[in-house]
Design a protein around this motif. Structure first.
Motif, PDB file in Angstrom:
ATOM      1  N   TYR A   7      52.938 -45.203  51.249  1.00  0.00           N
ATOM      2  CA  TYR A   7      54.624 -45.024  50.746  1.00  0.00           C
ATOM      3  C   TYR A   7      54.813 -45.285  49.553  1.00  0.00           C
ATOM      4  O   TYR A   7      56.127 -44.311  49.106  1.00  0.00           O
ATOM      5  CB  TYR A   7      55.187 -46.554  51.288  1.00  0.00           C
ATOM      6  N   LYS A  20      50.769 -40.520  61.285  1.00  0.00           N
ATOM      7  CA  LYS A  20      50.419 -41.188  62.202  1.00  0.00           C
ATOM      8  C   LYS A  20      50.227 -39.997  63.558  1.00  0.00           C
ATOM      9  O   LYS A  20      48.961 -40.452  64.171  1.00  0.00           O
ATOM     10  CB  LYS A  20      51.390 -42.015  62.198  1.00  0.00           C
ATOM     11  N   LYS A  48      49.705 -47.115  55.019  1.00  0.00           N
ATOM     12  CA  LYS A  48      50.238 -48.211  54.186  1.00  0.00           C
ATOM     13  C   LYS A  48      50.129 -48.151  52.921  1.00  0.00           C
ATOM     14  O   LYS A  48      50.818 -46.958  52.476  1.00  0.00           O
ATOM     15  CB  LYS A  48      47.840 -48.589  54.631  1.00  0.00           C
ATOM     16  N   ASN A  88      64.453 -49.231  50.859  1.00  0.00           N
ATOM     17  CA  ASN A  88      64.033 -50.567  51.994  1.00  0.00           C
ATOM     18  C   ASN A  88      63.896 -50.585  53.906  1.00  0.00           C
ATOM     19  O   ASN A  88      64.317 -50.900  54.024  1.00  0.00           O
ATOM     20  CB  ASN A  88      65.940 -49.768  51.726  1.00  0.00           C
ATOM     21  N   LYS A  89      63.734 -49.001  53.787  1.00  0.00           N
ATOM     22  CA  LYS A  89      63.041 -49.203  55.680  1.00  0.00           C
ATOM     23  C   LYS A  89      62.197 -48.968  56.060  1.00  0.00           C
ATOM     24  O   LYS A  89      61.435 -49.126  57.205  1.00  0.00           O
ATOM     25  CB  LYS A  89      63.558 -47.675  55.822  1.00  0.00           C
ATOM     26  N   ILE A  90      60.620 -48.679  55.029  1.00  0.00           N
ATOM     27  CA  ILE A  90      59.998 -49.293  55.477  1.00  0.00           C
ATOM     28  C   ILE A  90      59.490 -50.543  55.883  1.00  0.00           C
ATOM     29  O   ILE A  90      59.590 -51.167  55.469  1.00  0.00           O
ATOM     30  CB  ILE A  90      58.486 -48.980  54.085  1.00  0.00           C
ATOM     31  N   PRO A  91      58.534 -50.646  56.860  1.00  0.00           N
ATOM     32  CA  PRO A  91      58.130 -51.648  57.741  1.00  0.00           C
ATOM     33  C   PRO A  91      57.566 -52.602  56.700  1.00  0.00           C
ATOM     34  O   PRO A  91      56.536 -54.074  57.623  1.00  0.00           O
ATOM     35  CB  PRO A  91      57.363 -51.226  58.961  1.00  0.00           C
ATOM     36  N   VAL A  92      57.159 -52.846  55.555  1.00  0.00           N
ATOM     37  CA  VAL A  92      55.973 -54.018  54.769  1.00  0.00           C
ATOM     38  C   VAL A  92      57.001 -53.487  53.846  1.00  0.00           C
ATOM     39  O   VAL A  92      57.746 -53.333  53.724  1.00  0.00           O
ATOM     40  CB  VAL A  92      54.311 -52.778  54.405  1.00  0.00           C
ATOM     41  N   GLU A  93      56.496 -55.391  53.713  1.00  0.00           N
ATOM     42  CA  GLU A  93      57.580 -55.895  52.036  1.00  0.00           C
ATOM     43  C   GLU A  93      56.255 -55.054  51.169  1.00  0.00           C
ATOM     44  O   GLU A  93      55.426 -54.704  50.912  1.00  0.00           O
ATOM     45  CB  GLU A  93      57.054 -57.469  51.671  1.00  0.00           C
ATOM     46  N   ARG A 101      48.048 -45.084  60.300  1.00  0.00           N
ATOM     47  CA  ARG A 101      48.940 -46.061  60.474  1.00  0.00           C
ATOM     48  C   ARG A 101      49.394 -45.721  59.192  1.00  0.00           C
ATOM     49  O   ARG A 101      48.718 -45.901  57.771  1.00  0.00           O
ATOM     50  CB  ARG A 101      48.828 -46.985  60.419  1.00  0.00           C
TER      51      ARG A 101
END
Length: 584
Positions: A352, A340, A348, A373-378, A346
């Motif tokens: 991940y 980033k 995606k 558990n920490k990634i910003p997407v589901e 960014r």
């Protein structure tokens, strides 16, 4: 006056308005001026609607201001809307022509339909497209080739390849666009074998192909592992010298050779490509990654950076895949942390996924779970399934069961059976037959049917497909007989079926294991090819533990190189070893 900028367009509009003052008794000179004014207005409208430097809203104002617009104005406006991000407005304008608000509104003609069908394609409005198809024939435009080409594209994009083929089959006249559209549509809808057959039919009919045709058929070759057909297409391109080996063609050739198990062919095309863009570099990096040549992939990325070619998100996905497949955890994490900041990209889901897969493959299951558990997407079902599967391979039963329970609570994909199959394998490997029975009952209750595994292979220019458990092949008796012979020879070298992959009774296990699609394919390959010949197989799923062990031992005792491509990477079996390092 040629229009190059919007400022010139506005200047022209002022002239049009000035010369547009009407005289009730116009002279010949005034009539000519009016005609010239109308021509300028048409030129201004076309520029505003279709030029990248024009203004779509300005074009619409011109259209709305006309008292008696002809169909050219409407068709151009619909084309502009469908070409850009306004397909719904294209359809709305078409409906205004079909149900005119005033007598001056023109009715649709044969030039209208290709553009409005393109808008339907973009919106995936197949039911509306079918209605338009009927209207086309009602108005007598059915035989029109351009409309048929648009229908083929619409049905293909909407996932209805059979209807697309019906349109193609009924065409009285076809051009290269017709052939390319149907071939491309078949590839997009997972019918690459039929696409290749159509291309061969195209050649038999002496239809000239173009760059788009070549790209489409090479994609089909990559999907099926049809290396000899891919080489034939490559030779045709070089022979006719009609198509440059730069840009899309060279990139698709690189991808084809890599996915057909011929990484040296991919390297050769890459070295011959003069003007390499980021897509070309990315294709080569990805090809090296799936073949396990991960250090070479990262070195190529460094060379690309040295030439100041900026990577995009696909390049970073290919690079992270190389780190994952090469078990280069520290380097991969360093790359991910800087993507980033350093490359303005960014992360995606696919990025991940590469990191989670990289940590999981290396046995860092706790770190992989923490990271997820920490990634910003589901996380999607694929990520959960990947991590649960890693728990199976590394024997972390407790974590696998806990993740599975969490996955069930999230209900990410009620139709995804993959995670449940992996979970059952974990339970069986630990002898937890009761718990396995409950999981199996749950999948049955939910009617989660596992998608059929299939394997494709090319032998002597013919493409063959085998489906797990499917015994309808014309030479099934010979295949099963050969498999029995192979299994007997393998057992003398210590082959012991890994039945933990299945949650069935012993008799069912034996049947299932020896009827996996890749085993059927390799047995057929052993029958049809000479000793020492390499066997190439393309599979839609990862091979199970038993099939992986089967291929390794077979490659040793029969001295065969076996290239097996799953949906993640290549497995090159040679002399009892696999290029994946036994993590598949």
């Amino acid at each position: 006056m040629e229009i190059a900028t919007m400022a010139q367009a506005l200047q022209l509009h002022a002239q049009v308005l000035k010369s547009g003052c009407q005289n009730p008794n116009p002279s010949t000179e005034q009539t000519q001026q009016t005609l010239h004014s109308q021509q300028n207005l048409s030129k201004l409208f076309t520029f505003s609607a279709l030029s990248p430097s024009g203004s779509l809203s300005y074009a619409r104002l011109i259209l709305n201001s006309l008292q008696t617009p002809n169909s050219y104005y409407y068709n151009t406006m619909i084309r502009a809307y469908s070409d850009l991000t306004h397909p719904a407005q294209a359809i709305s304008l078409f409906l205004a022509m079909q149900n005119p608000p005033s007598p001056s509104t023109p009715r649709p003609d044969k030039f209208t339909f290709p553009f409005v069908l393109k808008a339907c394609s973009k919106l995936c409005q197949i039911p509306l497209g079918e209605q338009l198809h009927g209207l086309v024939w009602k108005l007598g435009f059915g035989p029109d080739m351009h409309i048929s080409n648009a229908l083929i594209h619409m049905y293909s994009a909407g996932g209805v390849p059979d209807l697309a083929f019906k349109v193609f089959d009924k065409m009285l006249e076809r051009d290269v666009v017709s052939w390319t559209s149907i071939i491309d549509g078949l590839v997009d809808n997972d019918k690459p074998v039929k696409a290749i057959a159509l291309f061969e039919h195209m050649l038999e009919n002496d239809v000239e192909f173009n760059e788009a045709t070549v790209v489409s058929v090479l994609r089909a070759c990559a999907d099926t592992g049809a290396l000899s057909m891919g080489r034939k297409v490559h030779d045709l391109v070089k022979e006719k010298k009609l198509i440059s080996l730069n840009g899309k063609v060279s990139t698709t050739l690189i991808d084809m050779y890599a996915k057909c198990g011929c990484i040296d062919g991919a390297k050769e095309v890459f070295s011959e490509t003069v003007n390499k863009d980021v897509v070309t570099w990315t294709a080569m990096i990805a090809g090296l990654a799936i073949h396990g040549q991960c250090k070479e992939a990262t070195e190529l990325f460094d060379k690309m950076k040295g030439l100041e070619i900026k990577p995009d998100e696909r390049t970073l996905t290919a690079l992270l895949s190389a780190y994952r497949n090469g078990h280069m955890v520290n380097e991969g994490l360093a790359c991910f942390r800087t993507m980033k900041k350093k490359y303005k990209i960014r992360p995606k889901m696919q990025h991940y996924g590469c990191v989670i897969g990289m940590l999981a493959q290396a046995g860092h299951l706790e770190n992989a779970e923490t990271f997820m558990n920490k990634i910003p997407v589901e996380p999607d079902a694929v990520l959960w399934r990947s991590l649960i599967r890693a728990c199976q391979i590394h024997g972390d039963v407790e974590r696998g069961e806990r993740l599975m329970k969490h996955f069930e609570l999230l209900k990410l994909d009620s139709n995804d059976s993959g995670a449940y199959v992996v979970h059952r394998n974990i339970l069986v490997s630990e002898g937890k037959w009761k718990e396995n029975g409950k999981t199996r009952a749950l999948t049955n209750r939910k009617k989660l049917l596992k998608a059929s595994g299939y394997s494709r292979m090319e032998i002597n220019g013919e493409i063959y497909e085998f489906t797990t458990g499917e015994l309808g092949h014309l030479e099934v008796e010979e295949i099963i007989g050969k498999m029995g012979e192979i299994a007997l020879n393998l057992s003398c070298e210590g082959y012991d079926p890994k039945r933990s992959d299945l949650s069935l009774d012993d008799e069912e296990k034996a049947f299932e294991l020896f009827h996996h699609s890749e085993k059927l394919a390799v047995s057929f390959g052993m029958i049809k090819t000479s000793p020492g010949t390499s066997i190439r197989i393309v599979k839609n799923f990862r091979p199970c533990e038993d099939c992986h062990s089967f291929m390794k031992i077979l490659s040793k005792i029969y001295q065969r190189d076996i290239f097996l491509r799953d949906h993640v990477r290549f497995h090159h079996f040679r002399n009892g070893e696999c290029s994946c390092g036994n993590f598949w």
